[in-house]
Each structure stands twice: as structure tokens, then as C-alpha cells.
Design a protein around this motif. Structure first.
Motif, mmCIF file in Angstrom:
data_model
loop_
_atom_site.group_PDB
_atom_site.id
_atom_site.type_symbol
_atom_site.label_atom_id
_atom_site.label_comp_id
_atom_site.label_asym_id
_atom_site.label_seq_id
_atom_site.Cartn_x
_atom_site.Cartn_y
_atom_site.Cartn_z
ATOM 1 N N ALA A 15 0.956 -1.131 -0.028
ATOM 2 C CA ALA A 15 -0.018 0.105 -0.132
ATOM 3 C C ALA A 15 0.983 1.208 -0.102
ATOM 4 C CB ALA A 15 -0.976 -0.054 1.153
ATOM 5 N N GLY A 16 2.050 1.287 0.999
ATOM 6 C CA GLY A 16 2.914 2.630 0.838
ATOM 7 C C GLY A 16 3.502 3.051 -0.237
ATOM 8 N N SER A 155 1.281 16.216 5.407
ATOM 9 C CA SER A 155 0.305 14.878 5.658
ATOM 10 C C SER A 155 1.209 13.683 5.982
ATOM 11 C CB SER A 155 -0.499 14.400 4.285
ATOM 12 O OG SER A 155 -1.091 15.528 3.893
ATOM 13 N N VAL A 156 0.533 12.996 6.637
ATOM 14 C CA VAL A 156 1.247 11.597 7.009
ATOM 15 C C VAL A 156 0.358 10.294 6.891
ATOM 16 C CG1 VAL A 156 2.002 10.186 9.036
ATOM 17 C CG2 VAL A 156 2.793 12.525 9.184
ATOM 18 N N VAL A 157 1.007 9.602 6.145
ATOM 19 C CA VAL A 157 0.281 8.218 5.691
ATOM 20 C C VAL A 157 0.801 7.070 6.289
ATOM 21 C CG1 VAL A 157 -0.735 6.751 3.628
ATOM 22 C CG2 VAL A 157 -0.101 9.259 3.279
ATOM 23 N N MET A 158 -0.149 6.342 7.309
ATOM 24 C CA MET A 158 0.248 5.083 8.034
ATOM 25 C C MET A 158 -0.108 4.168 6.988
ATOM 26 S SD MET A 158 1.503 6.669 10.553
ATOM 27 C CE MET A 158 2.040 5.090 11.320
ATOM 28 N N ALA A 159 1.159 3.338 6.754
ATOM 29 C CA ALA A 159 1.064 2.235 5.724
ATOM 30 C C ALA A 159 1.740 1.031 6.333
ATOM 31 C CB ALA A 159 1.435 2.571 4.343
ATOM 32 N N TYR A 374 -3.643 9.959 7.223
ATOM 33 C CA TYR A 374 -4.049 8.909 6.455
ATOM 34 C C TYR A 374 -3.775 7.555 7.177
ATOM 35 C CZ TYR A 374 -5.107 12.770 3.260
ATOM 36 O OH TYR A 374 -5.392 14.017 2.514
ATOM 37 N N PHE A 375 -4.670 6.611 6.768
ATOM 38 C CA PHE A 375 -4.493 5.131 6.935
ATOM 39 C C PHE A 375 -4.952 4.165 5.824
ATOM 40 C CE2 PHE A 375 -4.901 7.196 11.228
ATOM 41 C CZ PHE A 375 -4.016 6.488 11.758
ATOM 42 N N ILE A 376 -4.029 3.363 5.379
ATOM 43 C CA ILE A 376 -4.154 2.656 4.180
ATOM 44 C C ILE A 376 -3.788 1.216 4.513
ATOM 45 C CG2 ILE A 376 -4.142 4.667 2.499
ATOM 46 C CD1 ILE A 376 -1.309 3.655 1.728
ATOM 47 N N GLY A 377 -4.323 0.472 3.468
ATOM 48 C CA GLY A 377 -3.890 -0.971 3.446
ATOM 49 C C GLY A 377 -4.521 -1.877 4.631
ATOM 50 N N GLU A 378 -3.605 -2.708 5.122
ATOM 51 C CA GLU A 378 -4.006 -3.675 6.191
ATOM 52 C C GLU A 378 -4.271 -3.384 7.508
ATOM 53 O OE1 GLU A 378 -2.625 -8.231 7.704
ATOM 54 O OE2 GLU A 378 -1.293 -6.896 6.079
ATOM 55 N N CYS A 379 -3.883 -2.045 7.899
ATOM 56 C CA CYS A 379 -4.015 -1.521 9.109
ATOM 57 C C CYS A 379 -5.438 -1.008 9.114
ATOM 58 C CB CYS A 379 -3.236 -0.143 9.626
ATOM 59 S SG CYS A 379 -3.216 1.015 8.589
ATOM 60 N N VAL A 380 -6.213 -0.847 8.324
ATOM 61 C CA VAL A 380 -7.316 -0.529 8.445
ATOM 62 C C VAL A 380 -8.416 -1.719 8.656
ATOM 63 C CG1 VAL A 380 -9.386 0.662 6.988
ATOM 64 C CG2 VAL A 380 -7.158 1.350 7.011
ATOM 65 N N ASP A 381 -9.521 -1.546 9.220
ATOM 66 C CA ASP A 381 -10.554 -2.625 9.507
ATOM 67 C C ASP A 381 -11.065 -3.190 8.234
ATOM 68 O OD1 ASP A 381 -12.153 -4.512 10.566
ATOM 69 O OD2 ASP A 381 -13.924 -2.939 11.041
ATOM 70 N N VAL A 382 -10.488 -3.649 7.292
ATOM 71 C CA VAL A 382 -10.960 -4.173 6.038
ATOM 72 C C VAL A 382 -9.917 -5.398 5.885
ATOM 73 C CG1 VAL A 382 -11.027 -3.809 3.576
ATOM 74 C CG2 VAL A 382 -11.697 -2.132 5.135
ATOM 75 N N THR A 383 -10.513 -6.480 5.708
ATOM 76 C CA THR A 383 -9.829 -7.712 5.316
ATOM 77 C C THR A 383 -10.531 -8.599 4.145
ATOM 78 O OG1 THR A 383 -9.493 -7.794 7.804
ATOM 79 C CG2 THR A 383 -9.003 -9.920 6.545
#
Length: 405
Positions: A15-16, A155-159, A374-383
Motif C-alpha cells: 500500500a505504501g 500529511s502523514v500516511v500510515m501504511a 491517513y491510514f491505508i492497507g491492512e491497518c484499516v478494519d478491512v480484510t
């Protein structure tokens, strides 16, 4: 450095890197930081080293989340067909396997190299190994303190992904940052993971380790976190319990203390949803032994184990009472067993739970109450389900974020 970045992306995984490449090519000044010596390790080991990079059939129905609608916007804006076009533009040969799963013909490294090339096109600066020690918001800027100095950004994107495979550096850093800024986090747990069993009904199946067959499996319930599921997939018997695609899929829905149900004959399209009644009521089977009848529709060793479990080994079918036949039918078509647990983060492919989607804007991946985070990829509650869907979520969420920066 006095340079103020448009975005600092924490995490150089799928994602990052994907987000960085797109944002960089949109003339944003992007810095990627990662604590690992080697980037893209999770991509490298995925799909048996060939990276199941997406799925032709990806849709919102292939994802688990407390808010199942959250994925719709990102997936619609960046569908699997878009990523396939990118793969094709790099002349990466690929093939389709089971149920729309796409794999590289040669190596997962081709996907990693492609992501680095996309970053290079956007003049993205990638630094690793660098440890992000703290993240704060000061004077309308984001300040990232690292072991190599301080970086400032709009901005900061957490990936940083999730907790599976700690051996390659998986951490809960994105979840820690979410909590630091008072964002709710859905408790994480291992998903797409083998299940372990104590003795009991499973005891005489342990010696069948290595045996694989198609089955129908059910797990979860209407009232559980992500509801109930039914899958037609292959099951693998192991020394510790059950694995294979069927069990990995079911593990995402299974809740501790609950049972899973298996129909050993119910693999659609393989045994044609063969029922026990068809086999048991066949007059030609009257003089055959119980295990040989079962062996006509399942592996011989498994047939023997089931006959043995119900004390029917060696008995001719004509001699088996209606009651015993019913007991055997229940065993084969409604095998219900309670797993002791999962094999944990070391064996899990992905993480369930993560940053609560209620805290994020589904069109941008930005925290609703923290502009520029921002939060993207696997760290979000989406599996995603097994089969390339989790990679597609990495690409889609990264795309949405990159266009919002």
C-alpha cells in the motif's frame, strides 16, 4: 533538512509504495520511511513466491469489515482491471488460477520492482532502515521524529500493515498512532490462518496429516462480528489441525468457543454436491464394506478413519442398521468440531480488525478529525478473502489516498 514534504508515508509495503508512486507522479514531494532492511518482504513471500497480486472477481462482497460499505468507493475508483493494466504495461507475465486469482508467471519480485519503478518515476525518496520514533502535529505541520533526524510534512500516511508474520518485521505501529490520536481501533486478531484442535473427535484424523480434499465449510454466525460464511474449497489435514484454503477462509469468520461445520462430500463442482443419501441408498453397495463405500467418494484413508470412528470398519453395508447409517451420515455431512484456536500471527496471512472505518473518510482514507492523517492497507478494519483481494485493497486504498493528498 528544512524541506517540507507533501506527505511522509510510514511503511514501504504494498500500500505504501503504491500510494507513493502515484502521489509522486502527481508532482507531490513524497518521503517513504520504513524500519526494514529489505522492503516488500510480505509481497516477496506471498503466493508461494509468485504474488497473487489481485483477483478478477474482486468486489465489496469479498471483504470483511464492521462497515462493509466502506470499501465500495475505493474499489470502484481503482478496480482490479486498473492494476492488471499496470502489470501489463511492465510486461509482467501472469496466469489465472482458482476463482480469478492472478499470479506472476515468474516471481513476486517483479511486482516489487514495478512498485519501485513507479516511485522512481515520481521522484519519491525512500529511506530505510529508518525508525519513526514519534509523530506529532505542530503549527499545522506533521512532525516525524526518526532515529536519523526530524522530518516535516503536510500529511502523514500510515501504511505499516498488520501483525502477521512478525519474523519479517510486522508491527502494530499504525494502530498505536491511531490510538495516540484518539481513533478507535477494532481489536486485531489473526485471519486466513490454520486452526488447531485438541484431541477428541479429531484424534484419529491426526495420522492423516498431508491429506487434502475439496469440502464445504461453514463458520461464524449471524450475531458474530463479521457474520456467517460458507465456502467450497480444499481442506488440508495437518499434524496440528486443519489448514488449506477452506479453513483459512473460514478462520476469518470463526469465533473462539464456536464450532465449524464441514460437509466432506459437499464440494460444489467437484463431487457435484453429492449427498450421503445417494451413496447410502445405492442398492449396488449392499454387499460392500462401509469403508469401501466411503472410499468411492473420498480418499481411502479418510474413509477408513470415519468407518473406524463409528465402529463400522469391515462391516458390510447390508448389516449396518438405519440408526448407525444416520450417525455416519451426520458425521460426514454435518461434521461439527470446536477448534482450540488458531496458529497465531506467525502463520496468519492477514489481520482482522484495525483502525475503525467510522474514523476515516472512505473516499480519501483520511481521519475525519485529523486533517492530513491517513491510514491505508491492512491497518484499516478491512480484510479480504483469500485469493488476491487483500492486495487489491492495498492498491485501491493507496490510490484513493494518493489522489487526496
Amino acid at each position: 533538512m528544512n524541506k517540507i514534504w507533501d506527505a511522509i508515508i510510514i511503511g514501504g509495503g504494498a500500500a505504501g509504495l503504491f500510494c507513493a508512486g502515484i502521489a509522486g507522479q502527481r508532482n507531490k514531494k513524497i518521503l517513504v520511511l520504513d524500519h526494514a532492511e529489505v522492503l516488500g518482504e510480505k509481497i516477496r513471500i506471498s503466493g508461494g513466491g509468485r504474488c497473487n497480486f489481485t483477483n478478477l472477481n474482486t468486489s465489496p462482497s469479498h471483504f470483511l469489515s464492521l462497515n462493509p460499505h466502506f470499501v465500495k468507493s475505493a474499489l470502484a475508483r481503482y478496480p482490479s482491471s486498473a492494476f492488471i493494466k499496470l502489470v501489463q504495461s511492465y510486461r509482467i507475465a501472469y496466469h489465472e488460477k482458482h476463482q480469478g486469482q492472478l499470479f506472476c508467471d515468474e516471481s513476486a519480485k517483479q511486482i516489487i520492482d514495478m512498485l519501485f519503478s513507479e516511485c522512481a518515476k515520481g521522484n519519491v525518496l525512500i529511506r530505510h532502515p529508518v525508525i519513526a520514533e514519534s509523530i506529532s502535529h505542530e503549527s499545522e505541520q506533521w512532525v516525524v521524529k526518526t532515529n536519523n533526524g526530524i522530518e516535516r510534512s503536510r500529511s502523514v500516511v500510515m501504511a505499516t500493515g498488520g501483525l502477521p508474520v512478525p519474523a519479517i518485521g510486522a508491527t502494530a505501529y499504525s494502530l498505536d498512532i491511531a490510538k495516540q490520536f484518539q481513533l478507535n481501533v477494532i481489536d486485531p486478531r489473526p485471519a486466513l490462518v490454520p486452526l488447531s484442535f485438541t484431541s477428541g473427535e479429531f484424534e484419529n484424523l491426526v495420522e492423516l496429516a498431508g491429506l487434502s480434499l475439496p469440502i464445504r465449510i461453514a463458520a461464524g454466525s449471524k450475531g458474530s462480528r463479521y457474520g456467517a460464511c460458507h465456502f467450497h474449497e480444499d481442506l488440508l489435514l495437518t499434524h496440528k489441525g486443519l489448514s488449506g484454503p477452506a479453513v483459512l477462509q473460514a478462520s476469518s469468520y470463526w469465533v473462539e468457543g464456536e464450532t465449524i461445520q464441514i460437509d466432506w462430500l459437499g464440494a460444489a463442482g467437484v463431487n457435484g454436491d453429492l449427498s450421503c443419501d445417494e451413496v447410502f441408498n445405492d442398492e449396488e453397495n449392499r454387499l460392500k464394506s462401509t469403508e469401501s463405500i466411503l472410499a468411492s467418494v473420498m480418499p481411502q484413508r479418510l474413509a477408513k478413519a470415519f468407518a473406524e470412528q463409528k465402529n463400522l470398519l469391515g462391516r458390510k453395508w447390508a448389516e449396518v442398521s438405519k440408526k448407525d447409517r444416520q450417525v455416519l451420515k451426520e458425521l460426514i455431512s454435518h461434521w461439527s468440531v470446536k477448534p482450540a484456536g488458531t496458529l497465531g500471527w506467525k502463520k496468519a496471512e492477514v489481520m482482522l480488525g484495525g483502525v475503525d472505518t467510522k474514523e476515516l473518510d472512505g473516499q480519501t482514507m483520511m481521519a475525519r478529525n485529523h486533517s492530513g492523517l491517513y491510514f491505508i492497507g491492512e491497518c484499516v478494519d478491512v480484510t479480504g478473502h483469500l485469493g488476491g483481494h487483500n492486495f487489491q485493497w492495498a492498491w485501491a486504498s493507496g490510490f484513493a489516498c494518493a489522489h487526496a493528498l
